[in-house]
Every structure is written in structure tokens, then in C-alpha cells.
Design an enzyme around this catalytic site. Structure first.
Site, PDB file in Angstrom:
ATOM      1  N   THR A  10     -50.779 -26.696  40.979  1.00  0.00           N
ATOM      2  CA  THR A  10     -52.234 -26.685  41.162  1.00  0.00           C
ATOM      3  C   THR A  10     -52.976 -26.487  39.848  1.00  0.00           C
ATOM      4  O   THR A  10     -52.408 -26.064  38.843  1.00  0.00           O
ATOM      5  CB  THR A  10     -52.645 -25.564  42.146  1.00  0.00           C
ATOM      6  OG1 THR A  10     -52.306 -24.293  41.592  1.00  0.00           O
ATOM      7  CG2 THR A  10     -51.978 -25.731  43.492  1.00  0.00           C
ATOM      8  N   ASP A  11     -54.272 -26.796  39.902  1.00  0.00           N
ATOM      9  CA  ASP A  11     -55.125 -26.572  38.743  1.00  0.00           C
ATOM     10  C   ASP A  11     -55.825 -25.219  38.891  1.00  0.00           C
ATOM     11  O   ASP A  11     -55.516 -24.448  39.805  1.00  0.00           O
ATOM     12  CB  ASP A  11     -56.127 -27.728  38.576  1.00  0.00           C
ATOM     13  CG  ASP A  11     -57.029 -27.916  39.787  1.00  0.00           C
ATOM     14  OD1 ASP A  11     -57.179 -26.972  40.610  1.00  0.00           O
ATOM     15  OD2 ASP A  11     -57.599 -29.011  39.918  1.00  0.00           O
ATOM     16  N   GLN A  12     -56.803 -24.925  38.030  1.00  0.00           N
ATOM     17  CA  GLN A  12     -57.501 -23.641  38.069  1.00  0.00           C
ATOM     18  C   GLN A  12     -58.259 -23.412  39.371  1.00  0.00           C
ATOM     19  O   GLN A  12     -58.533 -22.282  39.723  1.00  0.00           O
ATOM     20  CB  GLN A  12     -58.479 -23.534  36.902  1.00  0.00           C
ATOM     21  CG  GLN A  12     -57.835 -23.094  35.625  1.00  0.00           C
ATOM     22  CD  GLN A  12     -58.889 -22.797  34.577  1.00  0.00           C
ATOM     23  OE1 GLN A  12     -59.795 -23.589  34.357  1.00  0.00           O
ATOM     24  NE2 GLN A  12     -58.764 -21.657  33.943  1.00  0.00           N
TER      25      GLN A  12
END
Length: 139
Positions: free
Chosen positions: A15-17
Site C-alpha cells: 500500500t501507499d501512504q
């Protein structure tokens, strides 16, 4: 048509931030689904590679519809969309945990000799795979 269903637990590193699955990871999930479909049909990439053949991607497409987030379990559906004895197009749908369609895609593959990357006929070199693929498309 034979459809493989594989569950993938979303890991934090995918996942990203924002906690949303990074788009390139869906391509990895396509590969997981494709590998499981091939195994469901009774074969394996390792078996093919032991015979000096690999199956590179010629084309890939993904359409993103809805985000999947960290902590969810995604369902990857994979099938053979088109097969002509030489080229294989796999179809994919990825669903979020609540059953929402999140990603659709296709990947196109051929088989080539590992030594020189020259295309080979699946029909001729792997007749069992050929028959299984024809049956999987027809069911």
C-alpha cells in the site's frame, strides 16, 4: 469457462501512504491468479521452464475502478479469455472484501524457447496444455 478464484490478503508493504494498494501490485496479483489457474488445470510454470520454455507477457492492461485497502482480503478471478494454440489472453477481475469490482485486466502471453526467445506452438510442444486450455475456454 473455468474461472480460478484466489484470495489475497493485502499486506502493508503493498500500500501507499493512504493505505490504498499501490497500482503495480495488482499486476502481481494477476500473476498469482494466473499461476493458480494453471495449477488448477493440472500444470505448472516450473514444469514448462524445466523443458526450456518460458511465457513472457506481450501486453498487459488494467482498469482501476475502486481502491482496495490495507487489511482487506481481495478476491482475484482469473480465466482464459482467448486461446488459439499459440497466444493466450488471460482475463482478470479483482474484488474488494465487500464484493465490489475493483480492477479488471487482461494479459497476453506466448511461449518461447528460453535459449533464443523464439516463439513456439503450445499446441505442438505441450499438447496436454493445449487440450486443457481448449476445454477451459469451452466450459
Amino acid at each position: 469457462m473455468v474461472i480460478n478464484e484466489t484470495n489475497v490478503k493485502v499486506r502493508y508493504q503493498e500500500t501507499d501512504q493512504m493505505g490504498v494498494v499501490y497500482h503495480a501490485n495488482y499486476l502481481v496479483w494477476f500473476e498469482i491468479g494466473r499461476t493458480h489457474l494453471i495449477e488448477q488445470l493440472g500444470f505448472s510454470y516450473a514444469q514448462m521452464e524445466n523443458e526450456g520454455v518460458v511465457s513472457p507477457v506481450l501486453d498487459i492492461e488494467a482498469k482501476y475502478k475502486q481502491a482496495i485497502r490495507y487489511g482487506q482480503t481481495a478476491k482475484v478471478k482469473t480465466w482464459i479469455d482467448h486461446y488459439d494454440g499459440f497466444r493466450v489472453i488471460y482475463g482478470y477481475e479483482i474484488y474488494s472484501e465487500d464484493g465490489t469490482l475493483s480492477v479488471t485486466g487482461k494479459s497476453t502471453h506466448v511461449c518461447v524457447k528460453k535459449s533464443n526467445f523464439r516463439p513456439i506452438s503450445i499446441r505442438k510442444h505441450f499438447p496436454d496444455w493445449h487440450e486443457a486450455y481448449l476445454e477451459a475456454v469451452e466450459e
